[in-house]
Design a protein around this motif. Structure first.
Motif, PDB file in Angstrom:
ATOM      1  N   TYR A  33      39.612  -7.335  38.319  1.00 39.61           N
ATOM      2  CA  TYR A  33      39.864  -5.868  39.277  1.00 39.61           C
ATOM      3  C   TYR A  33      38.884  -4.725  38.821  1.00 39.61           C
ATOM      4  O   TYR A  33      39.287  -3.802  38.676  1.00 39.61           O
ATOM      5  CB  TYR A  33      41.264  -5.458  38.917  1.00 39.61           C
ATOM      6  CG  TYR A  33      42.339  -6.553  39.510  1.00 39.61           C
ATOM      7  CD1 TYR A  33      42.691  -6.401  40.744  1.00 39.61           C
ATOM      8  CD2 TYR A  33      42.931  -7.670  38.706  1.00 39.61           C
ATOM      9  CE1 TYR A  33      43.237  -7.183  41.426  1.00 39.61           C
ATOM     10  CE2 TYR A  33      43.732  -8.383  39.182  1.00 39.61           C
ATOM     11  CZ  TYR A  33      44.033  -8.579  40.796  1.00 39.61           C
ATOM     12  OH  TYR A  33      44.756  -9.322  41.135  1.00 39.61           O
ATOM     13  N   ASN A  34      37.777  -5.221  38.513  1.00 42.77           N
ATOM     14  CA  ASN A  34      36.518  -4.033  38.170  1.00 42.77           C
ATOM     15  C   ASN A  34      35.439  -4.416  38.853  1.00 42.77           C
ATOM     16  O   ASN A  34      34.863  -5.582  39.126  1.00 42.77           O
ATOM     17  CB  ASN A  34      36.220  -4.300  36.420  1.00 42.77           C
ATOM     18  CG  ASN A  34      35.025  -3.697  36.123  1.00 42.77           C
ATOM     19  OD1 ASN A  34      34.569  -2.957  36.970  1.00 42.77           O
ATOM     20  ND2 ASN A  34      34.840  -3.493  35.033  1.00 42.77           N
ATOM     21  N   TYR A 361      46.013   4.270  34.872  1.00 47.73           N
ATOM     22  CA  TYR A 361      44.765   4.365  35.710  1.00 47.73           C
ATOM     23  C   TYR A 361      44.769   4.472  37.105  1.00 47.73           C
ATOM     24  O   TYR A 361      44.383   3.431  37.793  1.00 47.73           O
ATOM     25  CB  TYR A 361      43.903   3.001  35.293  1.00 47.73           C
ATOM     26  CG  TYR A 361      43.631   2.923  33.786  1.00 47.73           C
ATOM     27  CD1 TYR A 361      43.308   4.071  33.072  1.00 47.73           C
ATOM     28  CD2 TYR A 361      44.115   1.879  33.179  1.00 47.73           C
ATOM     29  CE1 TYR A 361      42.890   4.232  31.543  1.00 47.73           C
ATOM     30  CE2 TYR A 361      44.035   1.699  31.871  1.00 47.73           C
ATOM     31  CZ  TYR A 361      43.698   2.851  30.967  1.00 47.73           C
ATOM     32  OH  TYR A 361      43.613   2.771  29.579  1.00 47.73           O
ATOM     33  N   GLN A 364      41.531   3.578  39.205  1.00 46.44           N
ATOM     34  CA  GLN A 364      41.338   2.351  39.211  1.00 46.44           C
ATOM     35  C   GLN A 364      41.958   1.735  40.216  1.00 46.44           C
ATOM     36  O   GLN A 364      41.626   0.769  41.117  1.00 46.44           O
ATOM     37  CB  GLN A 364      41.816   1.394  37.845  1.00 46.44           C
ATOM     38  CG  GLN A 364      40.920   0.158  37.976  1.00 46.44           C
ATOM     39  CD  GLN A 364      39.413   0.239  37.717  1.00 46.44           C
ATOM     40  OE1 GLN A 364      38.751   1.350  37.395  1.00 46.44           O
ATOM     41  NE2 GLN A 364      38.771  -1.066  38.013  1.00 46.44           N
ATOM     42  N   CYS A 368      40.497  -0.266  43.625  1.00 41.84           N
ATOM     43  CA  CYS A 368      40.577  -1.562  44.001  1.00 41.84           C
ATOM     44  C   CYS A 368      41.158  -1.720  45.393  1.00 41.84           C
ATOM     45  O   CYS A 368      40.796  -2.707  46.324  1.00 41.84           O
ATOM     46  CB  CYS A 368      41.731  -2.274  43.005  1.00 41.84           C
ATOM     47  SG  CYS A 368      41.285  -2.698  41.425  1.00 41.84           S
ATOM     48  N   VAL A 384      39.381   5.578  32.638  1.00 39.16           N
ATOM     49  CA  VAL A 384      38.730   4.146  32.261  1.00 39.16           C
ATOM     50  C   VAL A 384      37.329   4.512  32.026  1.00 39.16           C
ATOM     51  O   VAL A 384      36.906   4.270  30.790  1.00 39.16           O
ATOM     52  CB  VAL A 384      38.635   3.202  33.754  1.00 39.16           C
ATOM     53  CG1 VAL A 384      37.796   2.065  33.430  1.00 39.16           C
ATOM     54  CG2 VAL A 384      39.996   2.975  34.223  1.00 39.16           C
ATOM     55  N   ILE A 440      44.658  -2.454  31.029  1.00 37.98           N
ATOM     56  CA  ILE A 440      43.370  -3.126  30.767  1.00 37.98           C
ATOM     57  C   ILE A 440      43.656  -4.273  29.829  1.00 37.98           C
ATOM     58  O   ILE A 440      44.417  -4.220  28.764  1.00 37.98           O
ATOM     59  CB  ILE A 440      42.432  -2.178  29.917  1.00 37.98           C
ATOM     60  CG1 ILE A 440      42.099  -0.879  30.716  1.00 37.98           C
ATOM     61  CG2 ILE A 440      41.318  -2.957  29.282  1.00 37.98           C
ATOM     62  CD1 ILE A 440      40.974   0.011  30.100  1.00 37.98           C
ATOM     63  N   GLU A 443      38.256  -4.779  26.702  1.00 36.95           N
ATOM     64  CA  GLU A 443      37.261  -3.563  26.899  1.00 36.95           C
ATOM     65  C   GLU A 443      36.419  -3.650  25.640  1.00 36.95           C
ATOM     66  O   GLU A 443      36.567  -4.244  24.623  1.00 36.95           O
ATOM     67  CB  GLU A 443      38.240  -2.131  26.747  1.00 36.95           C
ATOM     68  CG  GLU A 443      38.993  -2.158  25.702  1.00 36.95           C
ATOM     69  CD  GLU A 443      39.659  -0.881  25.481  1.00 36.95           C
ATOM     70  OE1 GLU A 443      38.998   0.393  25.569  1.00 36.95           O
ATOM     71  OE2 GLU A 443      40.836  -0.842  25.759  1.00 36.95           O
ATOM     72  N   HIS A 449      33.679   1.020  30.961  1.00 35.43           N
ATOM     73  CA  HIS A 449      33.861   0.672  32.271  1.00 35.43           C
ATOM     74  C   HIS A 449      33.042  -0.316  32.777  1.00 35.43           C
ATOM     75  O   HIS A 449      33.628  -0.795  33.882  1.00 35.43           O
ATOM     76  CB  HIS A 449      33.773   1.776  33.151  1.00 35.43           C
ATOM     77  CG  HIS A 449      32.556   2.817  32.703  1.00 35.43           C
ATOM     78  ND1 HIS A 449      32.278   3.292  31.510  1.00 35.43           N
ATOM     79  CD2 HIS A 449      31.320   2.674  33.620  1.00 35.43           C
ATOM     80  CE1 HIS A 449      30.935   3.926  31.648  1.00 35.43           C
ATOM     81  NE2 HIS A 449      30.420   3.516  32.819  1.00 35.43           N
ATOM     82  N   ARG A 453      38.147  -5.546  31.847  1.00 36.55           N
ATOM     83  CA  ARG A 453      39.100  -6.331  32.712  1.00 36.55           C
ATOM     84  C   ARG A 453      40.375  -5.675  32.907  1.00 36.55           C
ATOM     85  O   ARG A 453      40.957  -5.406  31.974  1.00 36.55           O
ATOM     86  CB  ARG A 453      38.990  -7.804  32.378  1.00 36.55           C
ATOM     87  CG  ARG A 453      37.602  -8.585  32.455  1.00 36.55           C
ATOM     88  CD  ARG A 453      37.707 -10.067  32.228  1.00 36.55           C
ATOM     89  NE  ARG A 453      37.986 -10.570  33.256  1.00 36.55           N
ATOM     90  CZ  ARG A 453      36.995 -11.145  34.363  1.00 36.55           C
ATOM     91  NH1 ARG A 453      36.071 -10.798  33.905  1.00 36.55           N
ATOM     92  NH2 ARG A 453      37.764 -11.880  35.337  1.00 36.55           N
ATOM     93  N   PHE A 454      41.213  -6.108  34.226  1.00 34.78           N
ATOM     94  CA  PHE A 454      42.402  -5.380  34.438  1.00 34.78           C
ATOM     95  C   PHE A 454      43.378  -6.044  34.800  1.00 34.78           C
ATOM     96  O   PHE A 454      42.981  -7.451  35.408  1.00 34.78           O
ATOM     97  CB  PHE A 454      42.173  -4.316  35.618  1.00 34.78           C
ATOM     98  CG  PHE A 454      41.406  -3.168  34.997  1.00 34.78           C
ATOM     99  CD1 PHE A 454      41.670  -1.938  34.279  1.00 34.78           C
ATOM    100  CD2 PHE A 454      40.025  -3.106  35.272  1.00 34.78           C
ATOM    101  CE1 PHE A 454      41.008  -0.820  33.949  1.00 34.78           C
ATOM    102  CE2 PHE A 454      39.232  -2.255  34.772  1.00 34.78           C
ATOM    103  CZ  PHE A 454      39.641  -0.975  34.627  1.00 34.78           C
TER     104      PHE A 454
END
Ligand code: PLP
Length: 457
Positions: A33-34, A361, A364, A368, A384, A440, A443, A449, A453-454
């Motif tokens: 999701y990044n 977030y 974010q 997405c 983020v 997250i 990190e 950022h 990963r999320f």
């Protein structure tokens, strides 16, 4: 007035790949999701950044062919040096492979423990390079610049009173230089007025501190000065830019922005001793002083790009296309940072998705959804990117604003691409109540950022 058109015709095209919503959901999941971790070919409209994504002109491409690749003293270096000198007036022109390399060299020399660097707002790599040297990066944006809704001409300005107060408190001897970022990228791409640069210079001079410009978007900034500041309407953008640089002692530049190239940068300055130290580091980390981490062909393209970027038909189209996107989104009720900046539109995530707490977030989540809904890649500029954890409680400390940046590459997309972006953002906004927060799962300790990963909640 007639429609402002793209001031170029298209000589070469690059197809973009269409994917289905289902495909994008799985692509995004695999990328944690990044969007930084998505393959670019899986993106339809890429608004991740305006950095290094410009379309070069036919003349720049012919410069690429014509580049002199001699190790030392290449003709291309002298053309590059002349173009940068003509624009900035600085004595020493030091090519680097990109903007952050110029920052790294500069702060390696002047930074270090116990030092402070004030800036209207540090860009993330600038802050990282200041902090990596052991120095402390201080943001001093003007008050109005911290309010996302007020419409004002120069929200990128430095807070001059705060700057002077800061110097008095910390001591001028602990401040090796003052930086001013034009346009103010991390604060919405908002411009800085000539008056504000001049006042910053006055304070710098009073305390005998050098002033450096982070000049990545000098042409866009100069265009805003021409349009908005009293006394500049009849002065060329080139001359306005020259006047800006004349107020400074040096600059760092990412040529990936307003030099209209895909790679490159430079450090330019007047001080002989500083220049000698910079070249010493350059030879170790970048290359010989007449190429500094770039090929001769890159230097040709930069020299040409610096001439093209101050063309006022180009800037009219450039600034208008960003403003057009902002205007249409505003008309559809989408909350954006006002007024539209020079290189990007920033969605106000706190207002867009108020149901999502900052710890989850909201920016974010919007990023997405823009990808899933329309294959648009954008970037979160909020908790983020700039969030920190409190040393004692471990709680997230959020920055002042939560934004999603839609950065517009230079000369790449046409009006119908922008119309499509307006449709997708509006659709996501209409379905905003369905947006969910993220957590997250990984990190890195710095610039998290890029690789975080999320997981959706
Ligand atoms: C992009 C940017 C930089 C860093 O330049 P790179 O070429 O990406 O290393 C520094 N400052 C500002 C304001 C920028 O936008």
């Amino acid at each position: 007035m007639k429609t402002i058109i793209e001031p170029f015709k298209i000589k070469s095209v690059e197809p973009i790949k269409f994917t289905t919503g289902e495909e994008r959901e799985s692509i995004l999941k695999n990328a944690g999701y990044n969007p930084f971790l998505i393959r670019a070919e899986d993106v339809l409209i890429d608004l991740l950044t305006d950095s290094g994504t410009s379309a070069m002109s036919a003349k720049q491409w012919s410069g690429i062919m014509d580049g002199d690749e001699s190790y030392a003293g290449a003709r291309s270096f002298y053309r590059f040096e002349k173009a940068v000198k003509n624009l900035t007036g600085f004595k020493h022109i030091i090519p680097t492979h990109q903007g952050r390399a110029a920052e790294k060299i500069l702060f390696t020399i002047v930074g270090g423990g116990g030092k402070f660097i004030p800036n209207n707002t540090h860009f993330d790599t600038t802050r990282a390079n200041v902090e990596f040297s052991g120095a402390i990066a201080i943001d001093l944006p003007c008050k109005i610049g911290r309010d996302p809704d007020t419409i004002a001409d120069f929200k990128g300005n430095m807070d001059i009173d705060a700057l002077e107060e800061f110097i008095k408190t910390q001591g001028a001897e602990n401040i090796p230089l003052i930086m001013i970022t034009v346009t103010n990228n991390s604060n919405g791409g908002q411009p800085v007025s000539m008056e504000n640069i001049r006042k910053t210079k006055d304070v710098a001079k009073k305390y005998n501190i050098p002033l450096f410009i982070d000049a990545c978007r000098f042409a866009e900034n100069a265009y805003f000065i021409k349009k908005r500041e009293k006394g500049y309407a009849n002065i060329s953008v080139q001359e306005i830019a020259q006047e800006m640089f004349a107020l400074a002692d040096g600059c760092t530049m990412s040529a990936k922005k307003d030099a209209l190239v895909n790679m490159g940068g430079f450090l330019a300055l007047n001080d002989d001793d500083l220049a000698m130290k910079a070249r010493n580091i350059l030879v170790v980390t970048e290359g010989f002083p007449t190429y500094g981490g770039l090929a001769g062909r890159d230097l040709e393209a930069i020299a040409q790009g610096l001439e093209e970027v101050v063309d006022e038909h180009y800037l009219t189209y450039r600034i208008r296309s960003v403003e057009y996107l902002g205007e249409k989104l505003t008309k559809h009720g989408v909350p954006i940072l006002q007024p539209p900046g020079g290189h990007a539109i920033y969605l106000n995530a706190k207002k867009f998705a108020p149901q999502i707490s900052l710890e989850q977030y909201p920016g974010q989540s919007i990023v997405c959804e823009l990808y899933i809904c329309g294959g648009i890649r954008s970037v979160e500029i909020g908790s983020v990117m700039f969030g920190k954890y409190d040393n004692q409680t471990g709680k997230l400390i959020s920055p002042n604003m939560e934004l999603v940046r839609l950065a517009i590459p230079r000369r790449v997309y046409t009006q119908s691409h922008i119309d499509y972006v307006i449709e997708v953002v509006t659709e996501v906004y209409q379905k905003r109540n369905n947006l969910k927060g993220y957590r997250i799962t990984f990190e890195a300790p710095m610039l998290r950022h890029f690789t975080a990963r999320f997981e959706p909640l």
